[in-house]
Motif scaffolding. Structure first.
Motif, short mmCIF file in Angstrom:
data_model
loop_
_atom_site.label_atom_id
_atom_site.label_comp_id
_atom_site.label_asym_id
_atom_site.label_seq_id
_atom_site.Cartn_x
_atom_site.Cartn_y
_atom_site.Cartn_z
N ASP A 40 0.84 -1.21 0.00
CA ASP A 40 0.00 0.00 0.00
C ASP A 40 0.87 1.26 0.00
O ASP A 40 1.95 1.30 0.56
N LEU A 41 0.39 2.28 -0.68
CA LEU A 41 1.10 3.55 -0.77
C LEU A 41 0.33 4.63 -0.03
O LEU A 41 -0.88 4.59 0.06
N ARG A 42 1.06 5.59 0.44
CA ARG A 42 0.41 6.77 0.99
C ARG A 42 -0.05 7.64 -0.17
O ARG A 42 0.46 7.54 -1.28
N TRP A 43 -1.03 8.52 0.10
CA TRP A 43 -1.56 9.38 -0.95
C TRP A 43 -0.46 10.26 -1.52
O TRP A 43 -0.37 10.46 -2.72
N SER A 44 0.39 10.80 -0.67
CA SER A 44 1.45 11.69 -1.15
C SER A 44 2.42 10.96 -2.08
O SER A 44 2.86 11.53 -3.08
N THR A 45 2.74 9.71 -1.78
CA THR A 45 3.63 8.93 -2.64
C THR A 45 2.96 8.64 -3.97
O THR A 45 3.58 8.79 -5.04
N PHE A 46 1.70 8.23 -3.93
CA PHE A 46 0.97 7.96 -5.16
C PHE A 46 0.90 9.22 -6.03
O PHE A 46 1.15 9.18 -7.22
N LEU A 47 0.58 10.36 -5.41
CA LEU A 47 0.44 11.60 -6.16
C LEU A 47 1.77 12.03 -6.77
O LEU A 47 1.82 12.46 -7.92
N ARG A 48 2.87 11.86 -6.04
CA ARG A 48 4.19 12.21 -6.57
C ARG A 48 4.53 11.33 -7.77
O ARG A 48 5.05 11.80 -8.77
N ASN A 49 4.21 10.05 -7.70
CA ASN A 49 4.53 9.11 -8.79
C ASN A 49 3.63 9.28 -10.00
O ASN A 49 4.06 9.09 -11.13
N GLU A 50 2.38 9.60 -9.78
CA GLU A 50 1.39 9.62 -10.87
C GLU A 50 0.85 11.01 -11.19
O GLU A 50 -0.14 11.14 -11.90
N ALA A 51 1.46 12.05 -10.67
CA ALA A 51 0.92 13.40 -10.80
C ALA A 51 0.71 13.83 -12.24
O ALA A 51 -0.21 14.58 -12.54
N THR A 52 1.54 13.36 -13.17
CA THR A 52 1.39 13.80 -14.56
C THR A 52 0.12 13.26 -15.18
O THR A 52 -0.35 13.81 -16.17
N ALA A 53 -0.45 12.21 -14.62
CA ALA A 53 -1.64 11.61 -15.21
C ALA A 53 -2.91 11.87 -14.40
O ALA A 53 -3.98 11.42 -14.78
N VAL A 54 -2.81 12.59 -13.28
CA VAL A 54 -3.96 12.78 -12.40
C VAL A 54 -4.61 14.14 -12.66
O VAL A 54 -3.95 15.17 -12.69
N LEU A 55 -5.91 14.11 -12.86
CA LEU A 55 -6.72 15.31 -12.98
C LEU A 55 -7.71 15.32 -11.82
O LEU A 55 -8.22 14.28 -11.43
N ALA A 56 -7.98 16.49 -11.31
CA ALA A 56 -8.99 16.63 -10.26
C ALA A 56 -10.03 17.63 -10.74
O ALA A 56 -9.71 18.58 -11.45
N CYS A 57 -11.29 17.40 -10.38
CA CYS A 57 -12.33 18.34 -10.78
C CYS A 57 -13.17 18.73 -9.57
O CYS A 57 -13.25 18.00 -8.59
N ASP A 58 -13.78 19.89 -9.67
CA ASP A 58 -14.62 20.38 -8.59
C ASP A 58 -15.74 21.22 -9.20
O ASP A 58 -15.57 21.85 -10.23
N PHE A 59 -16.88 21.19 -8.55
CA PHE A 59 -18.02 22.00 -8.94
C PHE A 59 -18.44 22.77 -7.70
O PHE A 59 -18.67 22.18 -6.65
N PHE A 60 -18.48 24.10 -7.79
CA PHE A 60 -18.84 24.89 -6.62
C PHE A 60 -19.62 26.13 -7.05
O PHE A 60 -19.72 26.45 -8.22
N VAL A 61 -20.18 26.80 -6.05
CA VAL A 61 -20.97 28.01 -6.28
C VAL A 61 -20.21 29.20 -5.71
O VAL A 61 -19.70 29.14 -4.59
N ALA A 62 -20.12 30.27 -6.50
CA ALA A 62 -19.48 31.51 -6.05
C ALA A 62 -20.53 32.62 -6.07
O ALA A 62 -21.33 32.70 -6.99
N VAL A 63 -20.50 33.45 -5.06
CA VAL A 63 -21.44 34.56 -4.95
C VAL A 63 -20.67 35.85 -5.26
O VAL A 63 -19.62 36.11 -4.68
N THR A 64 -21.21 36.65 -6.18
CA THR A 64 -20.55 37.88 -6.57
C THR A 64 -20.86 39.00 -5.57
O THR A 64 -21.67 38.81 -4.65
N ALA A 65 -20.25 40.16 -5.77
CA ALA A 65 -20.48 41.30 -4.89
C ALA A 65 -21.92 41.81 -4.98
O ALA A 65 -22.44 42.41 -4.05
N THR A 66 -22.58 41.53 -6.12
CA THR A 66 -23.99 41.93 -6.29
C THR A 66 -24.94 40.79 -5.94
O THR A 66 -26.10 40.81 -6.31
N PHE A 67 -24.43 39.79 -5.25
CA PHE A 67 -25.20 38.64 -4.76
C PHE A 67 -25.78 37.77 -5.87
O PHE A 67 -26.82 37.14 -5.71
N ARG A 68 -25.12 37.73 -7.01
CA ARG A 68 -25.51 36.79 -8.07
C ARG A 68 -24.77 35.48 -7.85
O ARG A 68 -23.62 35.47 -7.41
#
Length: 113
Positions: A40-68
């Motif tokens: 078993d590998l730690r996450w940091s070791t896996f990420l260091r070894n495979e970082a060139t092939a790893v993509l991460a995605c996120d979906f979030f909501v941002a509120v503007t200064a005008t509350f949009r």
């Protein structure tokens, strides 16, 4: 005794009602060659070894200064820490409609250097 032996013995007892000794389980588990580290590998070791092939995605909501509300979809390359894709919209995506991820798979081109 390995942690896996105890866990497997308990799973057999709880889920199948079969009582078996952890030592018996250990007899049938594959043995690791001497001098070889655990598999078993730690996450940091896996990420260091495979970082060139790893993509991460996120979906979030941002509120503007005008509350949009802005709905943001982001894809980042771990190897370069660069944004690979960003999609921002004011329209909420309805369930079952994944336009951001579908567009991302069509427009996302990553070249290895």
């Amino acid at each position: 005794m390995l942690w896996g032996e105890e866990r497997i013995a308990n799973e057999l007892l709880l889920k199948l009602g079969v009582r078996i000794s952890p030592r018996t389980v250990g007899k049938y588990l594959p043995k690791r060659p001497p001098g070889r580290r655990r598999g078993d590998l730690r996450w940091s070791t896996f990420l260091r070894n495979e970082a060139t092939a790893v993509l991460a995605c996120d979906f979030f909501v941002a509120v503007t200064a005008t509350f949009r509300m802005l709905y943001v979809f982001v894809v980042i390359e771990h190897g370069t820490r660069r944004l690979a894709h960003v999609n921002v919209t004011t329209h909420r995506v309805r369930p079952g409609r994944c336009s951001s991820s579908e567009q991302g798979s069509e427009t996302l081109t990553i070249t290895s250097t």
